[in-house]
Design a protein around this motif. Sequence first.
Motif, PDB file in Angstrom:
ATOM      1  N   ILE A  94      47.631  76.559  63.974  1.00  9.41           N
ATOM      2  CA  ILE A  94      48.186  77.009  65.247  1.00  9.41           C
ATOM      3  C   ILE A  94      47.080  77.492  66.172  1.00  9.41           C
ATOM      4  CG2 ILE A  94      49.638  78.774  66.340  1.00  9.41           C
ATOM      5  CD1 ILE A  94      51.475  78.567  63.877  1.00  9.41           C
ATOM      6  N   ASP A  95      46.141  78.238  65.632  1.00  9.97           N
ATOM      7  CA  ASP A  95      45.008  78.720  66.449  1.00  9.97           C
ATOM      8  C   ASP A  95      44.219  77.551  67.014  1.00  9.97           C
ATOM      9  OD1 ASP A  95      45.699  81.338  65.976  1.00  9.97           O
ATOM     10  OD2 ASP A  95      44.234  81.633  64.366  1.00  9.97           O
ATOM     11  N   PHE A  96      43.993  76.534  66.187  1.00 10.35           N
ATOM     12  CA  PHE A  96      43.259  75.354  66.656  1.00 10.35           C
ATOM     13  C   PHE A  96      44.044  74.625  67.744  1.00 10.35           C
ATOM     14  CE2 PHE A  96      42.401  70.791  66.493  1.00 10.35           C
ATOM     15  CZ  PHE A  96      41.040  70.779  66.726  1.00 10.35           C
ATOM     16  N   LEU A  97      45.346  74.432  67.506  1.00 12.80           N
ATOM     17  CA  LEU A  97      46.171  73.748  68.497  1.00 12.80           C
ATOM     18  C   LEU A  97      46.176  74.494  69.823  1.00 12.80           C
ATOM     19  CD1 LEU A  97      49.246  72.759  66.282  1.00 12.80           C
ATOM     20  CD2 LEU A  97      47.568  71.189  67.272  1.00 12.80           C
ATOM     21  N   GLU A  98      46.239  75.813  69.766  1.00 15.24           N
ATOM     22  CA  GLU A  98      46.265  76.601  70.996  1.00 15.24           C
ATOM     23  C   GLU A  98      44.927  76.501  71.725  1.00 15.24           C
ATOM     24  OE1 GLU A  98      47.415  79.024  74.136  1.00 15.24           O
ATOM     25  OE2 GLU A  98      48.508  77.741  72.736  1.00 15.24           O
ATOM     26  N   THR A  99      43.831  76.478  70.982  1.00 22.80           N
ATOM     27  CA  THR A  99      42.516  76.297  71.611  1.00 22.80           C
ATOM     28  C   THR A  99      42.434  74.949  72.314  1.00 22.80           C
ATOM     29  OG1 THR A  99      41.424  77.696  69.962  1.00 22.80           O
ATOM     30  CG2 THR A  99      40.034  76.156  71.172  1.00 22.80           C
ATOM     31  N   GLU A 100      42.920  73.915  71.647  1.00 18.67           N
ATOM     32  CA  GLU A 100      42.911  72.582  72.245  1.00 18.67           C
ATOM     33  C   GLU A 100      43.854  72.495  73.443  1.00 18.67           C
ATOM     34  OE1 GLU A 100      40.833  69.726  71.143  1.00 18.67           O
ATOM     35  OE2 GLU A 100      39.978  71.694  70.699  1.00 18.67           O
ATOM     36  N   ARG A 101      44.989  73.179  73.355  1.00 22.36           N
ATOM     37  CA  ARG A 101      45.937  73.186  74.483  1.00 22.36           C
ATOM     38  C   ARG A 101      45.297  73.803  75.718  1.00 22.36           C
ATOM     39  NH1 ARG A 101      49.404  76.096  77.406  1.00 22.36           N
ATOM     40  NH2 ARG A 101      48.547  78.024  76.563  1.00 22.36           N
ATOM     41  N   GLN A 102      44.653  74.932  75.527  1.00 22.32           N
ATOM     42  CA  GLN A 102      44.004  75.602  76.653  1.00 22.32           C
ATOM     43  C   GLN A 102      42.881  74.742  77.222  1.00 22.32           C
ATOM     44  OE1 GLN A 102      42.833  79.616  75.664  1.00 22.32           O
ATOM     45  NE2 GLN A 102      44.824  80.108  74.774  1.00 22.32           N
ATOM     46  N   ALA A 103      42.126  74.092  76.347  1.00 22.19           N
ATOM     47  CA  ALA A 103      41.042  73.233  76.808  1.00 22.19           C
ATOM     48  C   ALA A 103      41.577  72.050  77.604  1.00 22.19           C
ATOM     49  CB  ALA A 103      40.217  72.744  75.612  1.00 22.19           C
ATOM     50  N   PHE A 104      42.693  71.464  77.129  1.00 23.26           N
ATOM     51  CA  PHE A 104      43.274  70.335  77.862  1.00 23.26           C
ATOM     52  C   PHE A 104      43.796  70.774  79.222  1.00 23.26           C
ATOM     53  CE2 PHE A 104      47.050  67.752  78.944  1.00 23.26           C
ATOM     54  CZ  PHE A 104      46.406  66.528  79.134  1.00 23.26           C
ATOM     55  N   CYS A 105      44.461  71.932  79.267  1.00 29.28           N
ATOM     56  CA  CYS A 105      44.986  72.424  80.548  1.00 29.28           C
ATOM     57  C   CYS A 105      43.860  72.685  81.554  1.00 29.28           C
ATOM     58  CB  CYS A 105      45.795  73.700  80.324  1.00 29.28           C
ATOM     59  SG  CYS A 105      47.377  73.434  79.486  1.00 29.28           S
ATOM     60  N   GLU A 106      42.705  73.093  81.051  1.00 27.67           N
ATOM     61  CA  GLU A 106      41.580  73.397  81.944  1.00 27.67           C
ATOM     62  C   GLU A 106      40.817  72.150  82.367  1.00 27.67           C
ATOM     63  OE1 GLU A 106      39.191  76.164  79.827  1.00 27.67           O
ATOM     64  OE2 GLU A 106      40.716  77.756  79.849  1.00 27.67           O
ATOM     65  N   THR A 107      40.633  71.210  81.425  1.00 28.94           N
ATOM     66  CA  THR A 107      39.744  70.071  81.702  1.00 28.94           C
ATOM     67  C   THR A 107      40.464  68.743  81.892  1.00 28.94           C
ATOM     68  OG1 THR A 107      39.477  69.470  79.358  1.00 28.94           O
ATOM     69  CG2 THR A 107      38.016  71.198  80.246  1.00 28.94           C
ATOM     70  N   LYS A 108      41.716  68.640  81.353  1.00 31.33           N
ATOM     71  CA  LYS A 108      42.475  67.387  81.343  1.00 31.33           C
ATOM     72  C   LYS A 108      41.770  66.281  80.554  1.00 31.33           C
ATOM     73  CE  LYS A 108      45.604  69.294  83.835  1.00 31.33           C
ATOM     74  NZ  LYS A 108      46.827  69.781  83.168  1.00 31.33           N
ATOM     75  N   GLU A 109      40.845  66.642  79.701  1.00 33.02           N
ATOM     76  CA  GLU A 109      40.170  65.646  78.874  1.00 33.02           C
ATOM     77  C   GLU A 109      41.127  65.168  77.772  1.00 33.02           C
ATOM     78  OE1 GLU A 109      36.452  67.018  77.399  1.00 33.02           O
ATOM     79  OE2 GLU A 109      35.619  67.388  79.398  1.00 33.02           O
ATOM     80  N   ILE A 110      41.303  63.864  77.670  1.00 34.67           N
ATOM     81  CA  ILE A 110      42.324  63.294  76.795  1.00 34.67           C
ATOM     82  C   ILE A 110      42.051  63.566  75.323  1.00 34.67           C
ATOM     83  CG2 ILE A 110      41.233  61.032  76.544  1.00 34.67           C
ATOM     84  CD1 ILE A 110      45.001  61.760  77.083  1.00 34.67           C
ATOM     85  N   GLY A 111      40.806  63.799  74.962  1.00 37.05           N
ATOM     86  CA  GLY A 111      40.482  64.074  73.576  1.00 37.05           C
ATOM     87  C   GLY A 111      41.176  65.321  73.054  1.00 37.05           C
ATOM     88  N   HIS A 112      41.290  66.349  73.887  1.00 40.92           N
ATOM     89  CA  HIS A 112      41.985  67.571  73.479  1.00 40.92           C
ATOM     90  C   HIS A 112      43.469  67.285  73.248  1.00 40.92           C
ATOM     91  CE1 HIS A 112      38.422  69.895  74.238  1.00 40.92           C
ATOM     92  NE2 HIS A 112      38.385  69.531  75.514  1.00 40.92           N
ATOM     93  N   TRP A 113      44.050  66.447  74.085  1.00 39.58           N
ATOM     94  CA  TRP A 113      45.466  66.075  73.940  1.00 39.58           C
ATOM     95  C   TRP A 113      45.686  65.300  72.650  1.00 39.58           C
ATOM     96  CZ3 TRP A 113      48.118  61.396  73.769  1.00 39.58           C
ATOM     97  CH2 TRP A 113      49.510  61.472  73.955  1.00 39.58           C
ATOM     98  N   HIS A 114      44.776  64.350  72.353  1.00 37.59           N
ATOM     99  CA  HIS A 114      44.884  63.594  71.107  1.00 37.59           C
ATOM    100  C   HIS A 114      44.787  64.515  69.900  1.00 37.59           C
ATOM    101  CE1 HIS A 114      43.757  59.631  73.248  1.00 37.59           C
ATOM    102  NE2 HIS A 114      44.999  59.530  72.811  1.00 37.59           N
TER     103      HIS A 114
END
Length: 208
Positions: free
Chosen positions: A126-146
């Motif tokens: 969950i902590d990892f998913l939340e970190t990736e979620r925040q990163a995607f919201c900030e950067t829109k980089e598709i890798g975080h979404w994947h």
Amino acid sequence: MLTCERTSVMNLENAVRGMRNPLNSWDRSDSYYTEDGYVLGESDLQLAAKLARAGSDHRKFLRQILVSVDITAPLYWWKEFDTYKVGTVANSCSTMHKIHAAPFTRADFSCDRMTAPALAVLDGVIDFLETERQAFCETKEIGHWHNMIQMLPTSYNQMRTVTLNYEVLVNIYYARRNHKLAEWHTLCAWIEALPYAKELICVKDKEA
């Protein structure tokens, strides 16, 4: 974890009328409306129960009694529910479009039967998913979404609005009521509480 909310049972009047079509016995129908909805009269209920016990060829009217319900359940349960393709329709909340819309918390997952070590692992995910979620919201980089999509555990809860019928519920009830997944027991308890379930759905054990 599984919840059933906003249940609606529909088309009961039309199903009962169709039930009497084969013998043109509409004049014997004794069902009626109250402020709480459609109520089966004694004569209609007796015939409906008899046909329900007689088997699928005789209880075709059950396919015309429709049920709509919002079910929230983990993805591992939905994979089993998807076995029931005939006579069901479901619209789900989209992980593809909305997975990043809200923070990940433990409440998003069915983890009520996990051991302490398993919960610790889940909390790390969950902590990892939340970190990736925040990163995607900030950067829109598709890798975080994947990373979110491909790391998402099957214990993640999803809500679907499901439409099915009483005949499908007969099949589900007797196929799954003794299943080892607790979610099926919750669904079967919901089925047992539907209008006239005792007479029309939970019938196989009463067959001669």
